[in-house]
Design a protein around this motif. Structure first.
Motif, PDB file in Angstrom:
ATOM      1  N   CYS A  11       0.741  65.687 -29.395  1.00 56.13           N
ATOM      2  CA  CYS A  11       0.828  64.695 -28.323  1.00 56.13           C
ATOM      3  C   CYS A  11       0.040  63.446 -28.735  1.00 56.13           C
ATOM      4  CB  CYS A  11       0.266  65.270 -27.027  1.00 56.13           C
ATOM      5  SG  CYS A  11       0.292  64.086 -25.651  1.00 56.13           S
ATOM      6  N   PRO A  12       0.665  62.272 -28.662  1.00 61.18           N
ATOM      7  CA  PRO A  12      -0.042  61.049 -29.030  1.00 61.18           C
ATOM      8  C   PRO A  12      -1.110  60.632 -28.010  1.00 61.18           C
ATOM      9  CG  PRO A  12       2.141  60.523 -28.231  1.00 61.18           C
ATOM     10  CD  PRO A  12       2.059  62.022 -28.319  1.00 61.18           C
ATOM     11  N   LEU A  13      -1.078  61.218 -26.818  1.00 64.22           N
ATOM     12  CA  LEU A  13      -2.080  60.871 -25.807  1.00 64.22           C
ATOM     13  C   LEU A  13      -3.337  61.724 -25.898  1.00 64.22           C
ATOM     14  CD1 LEU A  13       0.107  60.225 -22.627  1.00 64.22           C
ATOM     15  CD2 LEU A  13      -0.754  58.590 -24.314  1.00 64.22           C
ATOM     16  N   GLY A  15      -3.693  64.425 -28.260  1.00 65.25           N
ATOM     17  CA  GLY A  15      -3.920  64.928 -29.610  1.00 65.25           C
ATOM     18  C   GLY A  15      -3.725  66.422 -29.783  1.00 65.25           C
ATOM     19  N   SER A  25       6.904  59.651 -21.517  1.00 60.87           N
ATOM     20  CA  SER A  25       5.794  58.940 -20.890  1.00 60.87           C
ATOM     21  C   SER A  25       6.294  57.970 -19.831  1.00 60.87           C
ATOM     22  CB  SER A  25       5.003  58.169 -21.950  1.00 60.87           C
ATOM     23  OG  SER A  25       4.002  57.384 -21.326  1.00 60.87           O
ATOM     24  N   THR A  31       7.827  56.963 -25.267  1.00 56.03           N
ATOM     25  CA  THR A  31       6.969  57.876 -26.010  1.00 56.03           C
ATOM     26  C   THR A  31       7.116  59.300 -25.504  1.00 56.03           C
ATOM     27  OG1 THR A  31       5.385  56.081 -26.332  1.00 56.03           O
ATOM     28  CG2 THR A  31       4.578  58.318 -26.721  1.00 56.03           C
ATOM     29  N   ILE A  33       5.572  62.862 -25.010  1.00 62.94           N
ATOM     30  CA  ILE A  33       4.228  63.396 -24.843  1.00 62.94           C
ATOM     31  C   ILE A  33       4.307  64.870 -24.454  1.00 62.94           C
ATOM     32  CG2 ILE A  33       3.225  61.164 -24.236  1.00 62.94           C
ATOM     33  CD1 ILE A  33       3.434  61.918 -21.286  1.00 62.94           C
ATOM     34  N   CYS A  34       3.164  65.546 -24.486  1.00 61.34           N
ATOM     35  CA  CYS A  34       3.159  66.971 -24.137  1.00 61.34           C
ATOM     36  C   CYS A  34       3.424  67.158 -22.640  1.00 61.34           C
ATOM     37  CB  CYS A  34       1.843  67.626 -24.544  1.00 61.34           C
ATOM     38  SG  CYS A  34       0.405  67.192 -23.546  1.00 61.34           S
TER      39      CYS A  34
END
Length: 66
Positions: A11-13, A15, A25, A31, A33-34
């Protein structure tokens, strides 16, 4: 025949590594995300504070594990 490949991503938010389908997102609608961060964004959008968000996510995890 079903494909049993499990998708793993970071996840880029937050990690964290997650498995399965990502969430989109709400911040940029692009984006991936998880699921937990997706849940946090959804709850934040309706005014749920951070502490309650974490309680809700913990409840989701308890009921979906196993």
């Amino acid at each position: 025949m079903k494909n049993n490949i499990t998708r793993m991503a970071v996840c880029p938010l937050c990690g964290r590594v997650y498995h399965g389908a990502p969430a989109l997102s709400r911040e940029d609608n692009e984006t991936l995300i998880c699921p937990d961060c997706g849940t946090r964004q959804a709850l934040q959008s309706i005014g749920v504070d951070s502490a309650e968000q974490e309680q809700i996510i913990e409840t989701i995890h308890r009921h979906t594990q196993g």
